[in-house]
Design an enzyme around this catalytic site. Structure first.
Site: not given
Length: 632
Positions: A258, A262, A395, A530, A619
């Site tokens: 994360e 980010r 994913d 998404e 992502t």
């Protein structure tokens, strides 16, 4: 001898009206209550008095909330009449990190010298800054404390539409859709500034904040979004905070994945768009502090790092890491090496990909290129084998196979081979059609058994497939992308709020009355990006306006059911209940970093605004440059 007899008398009294002599009078009741009170023990009387005092205090405490709720109901009857929106200005960005002046919007006043969002400054700005007035307090509905703005909403199921199709087309051509997204960002930013400045996430309903790492996640996640939207004043405020307040010298555990996607990704992206050295310096700082995670026997990184102490560890309950997390940090660390000419970052994440690539077979845990969800940091082997999904915990592994190949100039054949094999594995093992409409969906396999379960997270796949087809991969990838895009759209349309749940189950048996079912525990919506992400890719590559129309519908429903009038947007608990969707009181940082960014790019007519021939998105929707040649 019998006792003497006695005479009995009956006495009857008649009271005059109003005399109160009847034994059910108020006076008698008061005397009766007092007598009963005196008959109670001292403990009983003390307990009753304590409860009464507690109820009184609670009543005083909830009185402001009740009055605010009633005020929200009253305000909800008002209607907004704000049709005037300025024509948007789209900033041009370059693939090289050359510092450019931030484009100004015709609708913005000149930048103030004020910095930061203290309450006093926010109040002073309200009259002149569109960021403070967008959305306003009008046109709201209220449910149990959350005040939700309905200015942009349209009604479903034959209700009155706010605009006809023709008017919507005019608005789109005039750039109003683009400006509406920009205003939505301003509204969300207003809530963050007023109630959560410098903290990780806004809690818009309670007008407070929550912390995860204590590193200003929302602010960093939103930096490049503000630049792309041309929000000069907001960007400068955030930049000042990064320069003066952001410090990674903290005794705090952060999640490697994360914080990479980010924070590191956001800083690197903003550096490339602006050329501002401060963002690269901060990226180097956090990147170096995350490196202890890779000090494991297998080179598969631990999940958590203490960025102050320089130590790392797995979760308390296991020595495993999730496959998606350890294979979705490569774009960022590779780019950090590319910029700093320090090979340690790229080498570390490259070892992870080599290890996952080596595990190539059923005995190792793979199924036709599909990977399990967990990998052990000690052995480097897959664990919990037999479960295959494109949802949570797996994913972005597939997404980053393609994007690393694109980032590196399409020279790393191993990455391309793994990606193409995985897509074939999806077709063979996970792809089915629903009943009665025949929607194509991606399910899951658990120990040989197929499950028609599909996470909303899987809706990244249409965009990734389309990106591959754009880069000369098989054309049937685009066909599959379009079919899955329709399915993801239906996950919204078939819900009463027009917003998708977190997880759906598809009906596959003939005779089913509806394609999609949602379990009670899966009905929440977290403002995820998404679907609009994939709509952006599909529109960029096909120019089919239906993808824009779908995105506009979704955006309107975000405004209708999640917009909080005091600032911000909230995730909700129940997409099946339009009357009470139930706010979760949390605005995830990715709503500003991803969802609104992709909507803005979807509605932009400028193909060079983050060109997909020059940039690849991580992502978390942070664009990083495509290398013209492999790094030396």
């Amino acid at each position: 001898m019998n006792p003497p007899s006695r005479q009995d008398y009956v006495s009857v009294s008649f009271n005059e009206p109003g005399s109160g002599g009847y034994n059910n009078s108020k006076q008698w009741r008061r005397q009766s209550c007092w007598r009963k009170w005196k008959q109670l023990s001292r403990l009983q009387r003390s307990l009753i008095l304590f409860i009464l005092v507690l109820l009184f205090i609670c009543g005083i405490a909830v009185f402001p909330t009740v009055t605010e709720h009633l005020r929200g109901l009253t305000d909800g009857r008002r209607s907004s009449d704000d049709d005037g929106v300025p024509k948007p200005f789209i900033p041009h960005v370059l693939p090289e990190p050359v510092k450019l002046p931030l484009p100004e919007l015709s609708s913005q006043r000149k930048l103030s010298n004020k910095r930061g969002p203290p309450a006093l400054i926010s109040r002073l700005q309200k009259k002149g800054n569109a960021s403070e007035t967008a959305g306003g307090e009008e046109g709201v509905i209220s449910w149990r404390g959350a005040v939700i703005d309905t200015d942009q909403a349209t009604e479903k199921d034959g209700g009155h539409k706010e605009d006809s199709a023709a008017n919507q087309q005019v608005k789109e051509s005039d750039g109003a859709w683009l400006e509406a997204v920009r205003e939505a960002f301003r509204h969300a930013w207003k809530g963050y500034k007023d109630f959560a400045w410098g903290h990780d996430e806004l809690r818009p309903v309670s007008k407070s904040y929550s912390e995860w790492f204590g590193l200003g996640l929302t602010l960093i996640d939103a930096l490049d979004t503000m630049w792309i939207m041309g929000l000069k004043e907001e960007f400068e405020e955030a930049k000042a905070w990064v320069s003066s307040e952001l410090s990674f010298n903290k005794n705090v555990d952060v999640n490697l994945f994360e914080s990479t996607i980010r924070i590191l990704g956001g800083l690197l992206s903003t550096y490339h768009l602006t050329g501002e050295q401060i963002f690269l310096d901060k990226a180097k700082d956090i990147g170096s502090r995350l490196m202890p995670a890779f000090n494991t026997p297998s080179k598969i990184p631990y999940s958590d790092v203490n960025i102050g102490k320089g130590t790392a560890h797995p979760p308390r309950w296991t020595s495993d890491s999730t496959v998606a997390e350890v294979t979705s940090i490569q774009l960022e660390f590779r780019e950090l090496s590319h910029l700093t000419q320090d090979p340690q970052y790229q080498a570390a994440v490259g070892e992870v990909m080599k290890q996952v690539h080596k595990l190539d077979g059923k005995l190792d845990g793979k199924l036709d290129g599909l990977v399990p969800m967990f990998i052990n940091t000690n052995s480097g082997q897959f664990t919990h084998q037999g479960v295959y999904t494109l949802g949570a915990r797996a994913d972005s592994y597939y997404e980053y196979l393609l994007k690393q190949w694109i980032q590196g100039g399409k020279t790393e054949d191993q990455l391309l081979e793994d990606y193409l094999q995985a897509i074939e594995g999806v077709k063979k093992n996970l792809l089915q059609k629903s009943s009665p409409s025949g929607l194509t969906f991606v399910g899951e396999v658990s120990h040989g058994q197929f499950s028609p379960k599909m996470d909303h997270l899987v809706c990244f796949l249409p965009g990734t497939l389309a990106l591959g087809a754009h880069n000369d991969l098989p054309s049937d990838h685009m066909d599959l992308a379009k079919a899955l895009m329709e399915t993801c759209y239906q996950m919204y349309v078939q819900m009463e709020t027009g917003l998708s749940p977190e997880i759906v189950h598809f009906n596959t048996h003939e005779g089913s009355s509806r394609d999609i079912e949602v379990k009670l525990a899966d009905r929440h919506n977290l403002l995820r990006p998404e679907t609009v992400e994939s709509l952006f890719y599909l529109y960029r590559f096909t120019k089919d306006h239906k993808y824009r129309d779908w995105g506009w519908e979704i955006f309107q429903n975000f405004n209708k059911y999640t917009k909080v009038s005091s600032g911000g947007y909230t995730s909700i608990n129940n997409v099946r209940d339009p009357d009470y969707p139930s706010p979760r009181d949390k605005m995830e940082s990715f709503f500003l970093g991803e969802t609104l960014k992709y909507l803005f790019l979807l509605f932009s007519d400028d193909p060079d605004l983050i060109s997909l021939d020059h940039y690849v998105f991580n992502t978390e929707a942070h664009p990083l440059p495509i290398w013209p040649s492999p790094p030396k």
